[in-house]
Design a protein around this motif. Structure first.
Motif, PDB file in Angstrom:
ATOM      1  N   LEU A  19      -4.774   6.162  -0.274  1.00 38.77           N
ATOM      2  CA  LEU A  19      -3.948   4.958  -0.259  1.00 38.77           C
ATOM      3  C   LEU A  19      -4.305   4.090  -1.459  1.00 38.77           C
ATOM      4  O   LEU A  19      -5.480   3.886  -1.759  1.00 38.77           O
ATOM      5  CB  LEU A  19      -4.171   4.169   1.033  1.00 38.77           C
ATOM      6  CG  LEU A  19      -3.770   4.878   2.330  1.00 38.77           C
ATOM      7  CD1 LEU A  19      -4.149   4.036   3.536  1.00 38.77           C
ATOM      8  CD2 LEU A  19      -2.278   5.153   2.359  1.00 38.77           C
ATOM      9  N   VAL A  20      -3.286   3.606  -2.146  1.00 37.72           N
ATOM     10  CA  VAL A  20      -3.532   2.705  -3.276  1.00 37.72           C
ATOM     11  C   VAL A  20      -2.628   1.478  -3.174  1.00 37.72           C
ATOM     12  O   VAL A  20      -1.538   1.556  -2.620  1.00 37.72           O
ATOM     13  CB  VAL A  20      -3.278   3.380  -4.655  1.00 37.72           C
ATOM     14  CG1 VAL A  20      -4.322   4.430  -4.976  1.00 37.72           C
ATOM     15  CG2 VAL A  20      -1.892   3.966  -4.738  1.00 37.72           C
ATOM     16  N   LYS A  42       0.978   5.622  -0.262  1.00 40.69           N
ATOM     17  CA  LYS A  42       0.186   6.836  -0.094  1.00 40.69           C
ATOM     18  C   LYS A  42       0.411   7.761  -1.277  1.00 40.69           C
ATOM     19  O   LYS A  42       1.553   8.076  -1.626  1.00 40.69           O
ATOM     20  CB  LYS A  42       0.596   7.532   1.210  1.00 40.69           C
ATOM     21  CG  LYS A  42      -0.279   8.717   1.558  1.00 40.69           C
ATOM     22  CD  LYS A  42       0.174   9.367   2.858  1.00 40.69           C
ATOM     23  CE  LYS A  42      -0.528  10.693   3.047  1.00 40.69           C
ATOM     24  NZ  LYS A  42       0.012  11.431   4.190  1.00 40.69           N
ATOM     25  N   VAL A  81       0.857  -1.183   0.000  1.00 36.62           N
ATOM     26  CA  VAL A  81       0.000   0.000   0.000  1.00 36.62           C
ATOM     27  C   VAL A  81       0.893   1.232   0.000  1.00 36.62           C
ATOM     28  O   VAL A  81       1.830   1.323   0.788  1.00 36.62           O
ATOM     29  CB  VAL A  81      -0.946   0.017   1.216  1.00 36.62           C
ATOM     30  CG1 VAL A  81      -1.685   1.348   1.304  1.00 36.62           C
ATOM     31  CG2 VAL A  81      -1.955  -1.111   1.117  1.00 36.62           C
TER      32      VAL A  81
END
Lengths: 94, 94
Positions: free
Chosen positions: B75-76, B54, B52
């Protein structure tokens, strides 16, 4: 968490042996890779989808010498998280 | 290829039933998601790793109206292909 730890955790929650789990994980990633190398999108429910995308060639400039180099185009695997996963991540306070 | 087709293909290559395969896939993605939501990197051998990341907040400018909007941080899930997969992709003529 690495590959081995994932297999141990999956084996704990199942009645399959570690070699059986390992074989299944290998087979799954093999199928996903076959699809990707064949230019196909592959989606896994409530997790996300994988797709090969082309990154175009670009000029890179060395910050100190200012020398320009042409970075050739390349293929990269892109992962797009599912809506469910996105929503779960959005719940985390930033 | 979608979720269902992946399960059919895995069941064909195994002596497990479709519900068993489906259960295993669900469990695998569930463990991966738990790790990700916990801020941990998870690596799958000869495939790649998930993490993950940011994405910082940024100003977005509407091309027609020039109105600026602040896009909040988010978040990706980022997927990084393994060296083996990268090399296989490099073999494809662009």
């Amino acid at each position: 968490m690495n590959h081995k730890e994932l297999i141990v955790k999956l084996a704990e929650r199942n009645n399959l042996s570690k070699p059986e789990i390992e074989n299944l994980i290998d087979m799954t990633t093999m199928i996903i890779k076959e699809q990707l190398l064949d230019g196909k999108i592959i989606g896994i429910q409530s997790f996300g989808s994988f797709e090969v995308r082309k990154k175009e060639e670009r000029l890179s400039v060395h910050p100190a010498t200012q020398i320009r180099t042409l970075v050739p185009p390349k293929l990269v695997v892109n992962f797009k998280q599912s809506t469910i996963l996105k929503e779960k991540l959005n719940e985390i306070k930033l």
